[in-house]
Motif scaffolding. Sequence first.
Motif, PDB file in Angstrom:
ATOM      1  N   ILE A  70      -6.528   7.127   6.818  1.00 43.86           N
ATOM      2  CA  ILE A  70      -5.970   7.435   5.509  1.00 43.86           C
ATOM      3  C   ILE A  70      -5.960   6.157   4.677  1.00 43.86           C
ATOM      4  O   ILE A  70      -5.265   5.195   5.019  1.00 43.86           O
ATOM      5  N   PRO A  71      -6.728   6.123   3.583  1.00 41.41           N
ATOM      6  CA  PRO A  71      -6.817   4.905   2.779  1.00 41.41           C
ATOM      7  C   PRO A  71      -5.622   4.723   1.839  1.00 41.41           C
ATOM      8  O   PRO A  71      -4.924   5.692   1.521  1.00 41.41           O
ATOM      9  N   ASP A  72      -5.430   3.507   1.390  1.00 45.90           N
ATOM     10  CA  ASP A  72      -4.412   3.197   0.392  1.00 45.90           C
ATOM     11  C   ASP A  72      -4.636   4.073  -0.836  1.00 45.90           C
ATOM     12  O   ASP A  72      -5.769   4.292  -1.257  1.00 45.90           O
ATOM     13  N   GLY A  73      -3.561   4.597  -1.389  1.00 49.00           N
ATOM     14  CA  GLY A  73      -3.637   5.397  -2.599  1.00 49.00           C
ATOM     15  C   GLY A  73      -4.010   6.849  -2.374  1.00 49.00           C
ATOM     16  O   GLY A  73      -4.097   7.623  -3.332  1.00 49.00           O
ATOM     17  N   ALA A  74      -4.205   7.251  -1.131  1.00 50.53           N
ATOM     18  CA  ALA A  74      -4.626   8.630  -0.837  1.00 50.53           C
ATOM     19  C   ALA A  74      -3.513   9.625  -1.152  1.00 50.53           C
ATOM     20  O   ALA A  74      -2.327   9.307  -1.127  1.00 50.53           O
ATOM     21  N   GLU A  75      -3.951  10.849  -1.437  1.00 54.16           N
ATOM     22  CA  GLU A  75      -3.049  11.984  -1.552  1.00 54.16           C
ATOM     23  C   GLU A  75      -3.240  12.789  -0.270  1.00 54.16           C
ATOM     24  O   GLU A  75      -4.352  13.214   0.032  1.00 54.16           O
ATOM     25  N   VAL A  76      -2.157  12.957   0.484  1.00 58.80           N
ATOM     26  CA  VAL A  76      -2.233  13.567   1.801  1.00 58.80           C
ATOM     27  C   VAL A  76      -1.380  14.829   1.849  1.00 58.80           C
ATOM     28  O   VAL A  76      -0.182  14.778   1.597  1.00 58.80           O
ATOM     29  N   GLY A  77      -2.021  15.950   2.160  1.00 58.33           N
ATOM     30  CA  GLY A  77      -1.305  17.205   2.285  1.00 58.33           C
ATOM     31  C   GLY A  77      -1.134  17.583   3.742  1.00 58.33           C
ATOM     32  O   GLY A  77      -2.043  17.386   4.553  1.00 58.33           O
ATOM     33  N   LEU A  78       0.034  18.093   4.072  1.00 64.29           N
ATOM     34  CA  LEU A  78       0.318  18.611   5.413  1.00 64.29           C
ATOM     35  C   LEU A  78       0.526  20.107   5.274  1.00 64.29           C
ATOM     36  O   LEU A  78       1.523  20.570   4.707  1.00 64.29           O
ATOM     37  N   LEU A  79      -0.435  20.872   5.759  1.00 61.65           N
ATOM     38  CA  LEU A  79      -0.410  22.320   5.597  1.00 61.65           C
ATOM     39  C   LEU A  79       0.046  22.983   6.891  1.00 61.65           C
ATOM     40  O   LEU A  79      -0.554  22.787   7.939  1.00 61.65           O
ATOM     41  N   ARG A  88       6.851  16.693  -2.441  1.00 60.41           N
ATOM     42  CA  ARG A  88       6.013  15.492  -2.452  1.00 60.41           C
ATOM     43  C   ARG A  88       6.885  14.251  -2.374  1.00 60.41           C
ATOM     44  O   ARG A  88       8.057  14.282  -2.706  1.00 60.41           O
ATOM     45  N   GLU A  89       6.279  13.178  -1.926  1.00 59.42           N
ATOM     46  CA  GLU A  89       6.946  11.880  -1.930  1.00 59.42           C
ATOM     47  C   GLU A  89       5.877  10.791  -1.803  1.00 59.42           C
ATOM     48  O   GLU A  89       4.770  11.050  -1.343  1.00 59.42           O
ATOM     49  N   GLN A  90       6.235   9.611  -2.226  1.00 60.93           N
ATOM     50  CA  GLN A  90       5.363   8.456  -2.015  1.00 60.93           C
ATOM     51  C   GLN A  90       5.995   7.604  -0.930  1.00 60.93           C
ATOM     52  O   GLN A  90       7.210   7.430  -0.907  1.00 60.93           O
ATOM     53  N   ILE A  91       5.159   7.109  -0.026  1.00 59.10           N
ATOM     54  CA  ILE A  91       5.669   6.246   1.038  1.00 59.10           C
ATOM     55  C   ILE A  91       4.792   5.004   1.156  1.00 59.10           C
ATOM     56  O   ILE A  91       3.608   5.018   0.811  1.00 59.10           O
ATOM     57  N   ALA A  92       5.419   3.939   1.653  1.00 61.49           N
ATOM     58  CA  ALA A  92       4.663   2.728   1.972  1.00 61.49           C
ATOM     59  C   ALA A  92       3.772   3.044   3.165  1.00 61.49           C
ATOM     60  O   ALA A  92       4.190   3.716   4.104  1.00 61.49           O
ATOM     61  N   TRP A  93       2.542   2.557   3.137  1.00 55.48           N
ATOM     62  CA  TRP A  93       1.573   2.877   4.178  1.00 55.48           C
ATOM     63  C   TRP A  93       0.823   1.621   4.569  1.00 55.48           C
ATOM     64  O   TRP A  93       0.185   0.988   3.725  1.00 55.48           O
ATOM     65  N   SER A  94       0.891   1.268   5.825  1.00 59.17           N
ATOM     66  CA  SER A  94       0.187   0.075   6.300  1.00 59.17           C
ATOM     67  C   SER A  94      -1.191   0.405   6.847  1.00 59.17           C
ATOM     68  O   SER A  94      -1.895  -0.470   7.343  1.00 59.17           O
ATOM     69  N   MET A 101       0.843  -1.180   0.000  1.00 58.60           N
ATOM     70  CA  MET A 101       0.000   0.000   0.000  1.00 58.60           C
ATOM     71  C   MET A 101       0.884   1.237   0.000  1.00 58.60           C
ATOM     72  O   MET A 101       1.909   1.274   0.662  1.00 58.60           O
ATOM     73  N   MET A 102       0.454   2.247  -0.721  1.00 56.12           N
ATOM     74  CA  MET A 102       1.228   3.484  -0.848  1.00 56.12           C
ATOM     75  C   MET A 102       0.300   4.687  -0.716  1.00 56.12           C
ATOM     76  O   MET A 102      -0.876   4.620  -1.059  1.00 56.12           O
ATOM     77  N   ILE A 103       0.867   5.785  -0.205  1.00 58.04           N
ATOM     78  CA  ILE A 103       0.181   7.073  -0.222  1.00 58.04           C
ATOM     79  C   ILE A 103       1.155   8.123  -0.742  1.00 58.04           C
ATOM     80  O   ILE A 103       2.370   7.931  -0.693  1.00 58.04           O
ATOM     81  N   THR A 104       0.621   9.220  -1.245  1.00 62.43           N
ATOM     82  CA  THR A 104       1.438  10.342  -1.709  1.00 62.43           C
ATOM     83  C   THR A 104       1.301  11.472  -0.704  1.00 62.43           C
ATOM     84  O   THR A 104       0.187  11.861  -0.355  1.00 62.43           O
ATOM     85  N   LEU A 105       2.442  11.963  -0.234  1.00 62.12           N
ATOM     86  CA  LEU A 105       2.460  13.088   0.710  1.00 62.12           C
ATOM     87  C   LEU A 105       2.812  14.361  -0.042  1.00 62.12           C
ATOM     88  O   LEU A 105       3.722  14.367  -0.877  1.00 62.12           O
ATOM     89  N   LEU A 106       2.093  15.435   0.258  1.00 63.82           N
ATOM     90  CA  LEU A 106       2.359  16.748  -0.317  1.00 63.82           C
ATOM     91  C   LEU A 106       2.719  17.700   0.819  1.00 63.82           C
ATOM     92  O   LEU A 106       2.010  17.766   1.822  1.00 63.82           O
ATOM     93  N   TYR A 107       3.824  18.418   0.649  1.00 58.36           N
ATOM     94  CA  TYR A 107       4.278  19.367   1.665  1.00 58.36           C
ATOM     95  C   TYR A 107       4.141  20.783   1.109  1.00 58.36           C
ATOM     96  O   TYR A 107       4.414  21.028  -0.058  1.00 58.36           O
TER      97      TYR A 107
END
Length: 83
Positions: A68-77, A19-25, A1-7
């Motif tokens: 946070i589901p698999d494949g989500a795009e997650v932003g940290l504002l 941005r980066e993609q990380i493994a997410w359990s 499972m992976m998610i994309t993080l946006l900074y």
Amino acid sequence: MMITLLYFGVLKQKLRADREQIAWSGGSGRDLLALLQARGDDWAQALAEDKIFRLVVDKKICGWETEIPDGAEVGLLPPVTGG
């Protein structure tokens, strides 16, 4: 499972990445924050709870308890100052 993080803003500058993609359990926004803070002092300081303004999951502002589901795009504002 992976998610994309946006900074954004200060986080983008401090972490030298937008941005980066990380493994997410799986887990909540708080779980993600703990995972990132465990990367080291720079991450822990940049992502201290008092420095994060909003969690955005798939373009929706969410609470930190949101799963946070698999494949989500997650932003940290970061907080925004204005005047």
